[in-house]
Design a protein around this motif. Structure first.
Motif, PDB file in Angstrom:
ATOM      1  N   PRO A  82      -6.414  12.816   4.959  1.00  0.00           N
ATOM      2  CA  PRO A  82      -6.772  11.434   5.311  1.00  0.00           C
ATOM      3  C   PRO A  82      -5.573  10.510   5.143  1.00  0.00           C
ATOM      4  O   PRO A  82      -4.652  10.809   4.382  1.00  0.00           O
ATOM      5  CB  PRO A  82      -7.883  11.088   4.305  1.00  0.00           C
ATOM      6  CG  PRO A  82      -7.644  11.987   3.149  1.00  0.00           C
ATOM      7  CD  PRO A  82      -7.052  13.254   3.704  1.00  0.00           C
ATOM      8  N   PRO A  83      -5.532   9.387   5.850  1.00  0.00           N
ATOM      9  CA  PRO A  83      -4.407   8.452   5.687  1.00  0.00           C
ATOM     10  C   PRO A  83      -4.398   7.833   4.295  1.00  0.00           C
ATOM     11  O   PRO A  83      -5.447   7.616   3.672  1.00  0.00           O
ATOM     12  CB  PRO A  83      -4.668   7.385   6.767  1.00  0.00           C
ATOM     13  CG  PRO A  83      -6.125   7.477   7.061  1.00  0.00           C
ATOM     14  CD  PRO A  83      -6.503   8.914   6.854  1.00  0.00           C
ATOM     15  N   GLU A  84      -3.201   7.564   3.795  1.00  0.00           N
ATOM     16  CA  GLU A  84      -3.078   6.980   2.450  1.00  0.00           C
ATOM     17  C   GLU A  84      -3.633   5.563   2.397  1.00  0.00           C
ATOM     18  O   GLU A  84      -4.187   5.147   1.398  1.00  0.00           O
ATOM     19  CB  GLU A  84      -1.609   7.001   2.026  1.00  0.00           C
ATOM     20  CG  GLU A  84      -1.036   8.403   1.887  1.00  0.00           C
ATOM     21  CD  GLU A  84       0.411   8.370   1.446  1.00  0.00           C
ATOM     22  OE1 GLU A  84       0.944   7.243   1.298  1.00  0.00           O
ATOM     23  OE2 GLU A  84       1.009   9.451   1.258  1.00  0.00           O
ATOM     24  N   TYR A  85      -3.436   4.808   3.451  1.00  0.00           N
ATOM     25  CA  TYR A  85      -3.914   3.425   3.461  1.00  0.00           C
ATOM     26  C   TYR A  85      -4.354   3.083   4.874  1.00  0.00           C
ATOM     27  O   TYR A  85      -3.673   3.424   5.848  1.00  0.00           O
ATOM     28  CB  TYR A  85      -2.798   2.471   3.013  1.00  0.00           C
ATOM     29  CG  TYR A  85      -3.185   1.002   3.063  1.00  0.00           C
ATOM     30  CD1 TYR A  85      -4.069   0.464   2.137  1.00  0.00           C
ATOM     31  CD2 TYR A  85      -2.678   0.179   4.064  1.00  0.00           C
ATOM     32  CE1 TYR A  85      -4.432  -0.858   2.198  1.00  0.00           C
ATOM     33  CE2 TYR A  85      -3.040  -1.155   4.126  1.00  0.00           C
ATOM     34  CZ  TYR A  85      -3.909  -1.670   3.186  1.00  0.00           C
ATOM     35  OH  TYR A  85      -4.283  -2.993   3.252  1.00  0.00           O
ATOM     36  N   TYR A  86      -5.472   2.433   4.984  1.00  0.00           N
ATOM     37  CA  TYR A  86      -5.983   2.041   6.290  1.00  0.00           C
ATOM     38  C   TYR A  86      -6.473   0.608   6.213  1.00  0.00           C
ATOM     39  O   TYR A  86      -7.170   0.221   5.268  1.00  0.00           O
ATOM     40  CB  TYR A  86      -7.133   2.946   6.730  1.00  0.00           C
ATOM     41  CG  TYR A  86      -7.804   2.481   8.005  1.00  0.00           C
ATOM     42  CD1 TYR A  86      -7.192   2.680   9.241  1.00  0.00           C
ATOM     43  CD2 TYR A  86      -9.038   1.838   7.970  1.00  0.00           C
ATOM     44  CE1 TYR A  86      -7.790   2.248  10.405  1.00  0.00           C
ATOM     45  CE2 TYR A  86      -9.646   1.406   9.129  1.00  0.00           C
ATOM     46  CZ  TYR A  86      -9.017   1.610  10.356  1.00  0.00           C
ATOM     47  OH  TYR A  86      -9.607   1.181  11.513  1.00  0.00           O
ATOM     48  N   ARG A  87      -6.073  -0.178   7.189  1.00  0.00           N
ATOM     49  CA  ARG A  87      -6.514  -1.557   7.271  1.00  0.00           C
ATOM     50  C   ARG A  87      -6.808  -1.882   8.724  1.00  0.00           C
ATOM     51  O   ARG A  87      -6.040  -1.503   9.623  1.00  0.00           O
ATOM     52  CB  ARG A  87      -5.446  -2.502   6.739  1.00  0.00           C
ATOM     53  CG  ARG A  87      -5.847  -3.968   6.798  1.00  0.00           C
ATOM     54  CD  ARG A  87      -4.824  -4.834   6.104  1.00  0.00           C
ATOM     55  NE  ARG A  87      -5.206  -6.236   6.148  1.00  0.00           N
ATOM     56  CZ  ARG A  87      -4.566  -7.209   5.530  1.00  0.00           C
ATOM     57  NH1 ARG A  87      -3.503  -6.926   4.792  1.00  0.00           N
ATOM     58  NH2 ARG A  87      -4.967  -8.458   5.627  1.00  0.00           N
ATOM     59  N   ARG A  88      -7.881  -2.576   8.947  1.00  0.00           N
ATOM     60  CA  ARG A  88      -8.256  -2.942  10.303  1.00  0.00           C
ATOM     61  C   ARG A  88      -7.245  -3.935  10.872  1.00  0.00           C
ATOM     62  O   ARG A  88      -6.966  -4.971  10.260  1.00  0.00           O
ATOM     63  CB  ARG A  88      -9.651  -3.556  10.320  1.00  0.00           C
ATOM     64  CG  ARG A  88     -10.169  -3.831  11.722  1.00  0.00           C
ATOM     65  CD  ARG A  88     -11.519  -4.499  11.649  1.00  0.00           C
ATOM     66  NE  ARG A  88     -11.985  -4.884  12.976  1.00  0.00           N
ATOM     67  CZ  ARG A  88     -13.078  -5.608  13.191  1.00  0.00           C
ATOM     68  NH1 ARG A  88     -13.808  -6.027  12.165  1.00  0.00           N
ATOM     69  NH2 ARG A  88     -13.444  -5.920  14.423  1.00  0.00           N
TER      70      ARG A  88
END
Length: 250
Positions: free
Chosen positions: A201-207
Motif C-alpha cells: 500500500p502507499p505510505e501516504y495518500y491524500r485526496r
C-alpha cells in the motif's frame, strides 16, 4: 406543367431501356428478371446503361464473439461428484444416470463454487479440521473475489456486487498484511498456492483537491525562488571574497 413533361419523358426512357435489356416483349418475366440480376448491361442507346440491382447481404459472415478471460470453475471436471456426495461410498457404485445427477455435469453455479472453495482451502489449511485460520479466510475470500470479478465482467452496472467485491479485497489485504508481519514464510506460501500478487500500500495518500494542488504549486514556486536567491547570495559572496584577496595581494 414543365415538371410533368420531364417526368413523362424520364419514365418513357427508363421503360425503353428495360425493354432493350430484357429483349422482346414476348419473353417471359422470369427471363427478364434473370437478365437484370445477371449484371449491368449497356443498352443500345448511346451513353445509357442499366444500373445493377441492390444486393442484400444474406451470406454475411458472423462476428466471432470474444470468449473473455477463463473462469476459475473451468478446471473442474464434469464427472466430479458434488461436495455433499464426495464422501459417500455408495455414490461411487451407482449406475450412470444417478451418477450424472450427483456429479457437476448437472450442478448449479453455487455447488461448483463451493467445491472450488474447498479446493483452495485444502491447499493452505494447517490440518484437516482447520477452518478459522488466517490462511483459510484468505482462501475463502479469494474464491469469492474471483467469482465477483467474473460477474462484474458480464454485469458492469451491478453496483451492489461491486461494493461487495471491493470490501472483500480490502479484507483480504488486511489479513495478508498481518500475516506478512507475523509469519513471512506462510505469507509467501499462501500467495504462491493461491496465485495472489501482493502489492504494497502507499505510505501516504491524500485526496488531491483543487485547493491543495494550487497550494502545492505555489509552495514549489516559492521554494524555487528561494533557492535562486541563495545561489545569487553565494555568488556575490564569492565575488566579494575574490575582490578582497586581489586587493590584499596588490
Amino acid at each position: 406543367m414543365f415538371t410533368n413533361i420531364t417526368l413523362r419523358t424520364i419514365l418513357k426512357s427508363s421503360s425503353a431501356i428495360l425493354r432493350e435489356s430484357c429483349g422482346p416483349v414476348s419473353a417471359s418475366p422470369r427471363h427478364c428478371c434473370s437478365a437484370l440480376l445477371s449484371g449491368p448491361k449497356v443498352s443500345r442507346v448511346s451513353g445509357s446503361f442499366v444500373s445493377p440491382p441492390l444486393v442484400r447481404q444474406y451470406a454475411r459472415t458472423s462476428k466471432k464473439k470474444d470468449p473473455g478471460p477463463q473462469s476459475q470453475l473451468s478446471d473442474l471436471p464434469p464427472t466430479m461428484l458434488k461436495k455433499d456426495y464426495a464422501a459417500v461410498p455408495l455414490a461411487q457404485t451407482t449406475d450412470g444416470i444417478v451418477k450424472r445427477l450427483l456429479s457437476l455435469e448437472l450442478a448449479n453455479h453455487t455447488e461448483k463454487l463451493r467445491l472450488k472453495t474447498e479446493q483452495l482451502i485444502s491447499k493452505v489449511q494447517r490440518d484437516e479440521n482447520d477452518r478459522t485460520s488466517v490462511e483459510v479466510q484468505v482462501a475463502i475470500l479469494t474464491a469469492r473475489i474471483r467469482n465477483l470479478q467474473e460477474h462484474m465482467l458480464k454485469h458492469h452496472k451491478d453496483k451492489a456486487n461491486k461494493r461487495r467485491m471491493l470490501m472483500a479485497i480490502d479484507r483480504r489485504k488486511k489479513l495478508l498484511k498481518n500475516l506478512r508481519l507475523v509469519r513471512y514464510d506462510t505469507f509467501e506460501k499462501v500467495c504462491e498456492q493461491l496465485g495472489i500478487t501482493y502489492t504494497f500500500p502507499p505510505e501516504y495518500y491524500r485526496r488531491a483537491t483543487r485547493r491543495w494542488v494550487a497550494k502545492k504549486a505555489f509552495c514549489l514556486k516559492v521554494y524555487q525562488e528561494v533557492q535562486k536567491m541563495k545561489l545569487k547570495k553565494k555568488a556575490a559572496a564569492a565575488a566579494a571574497a575574490a575582490a578582497q584577496t586581489e586587493a590584499k595581494s596588490q
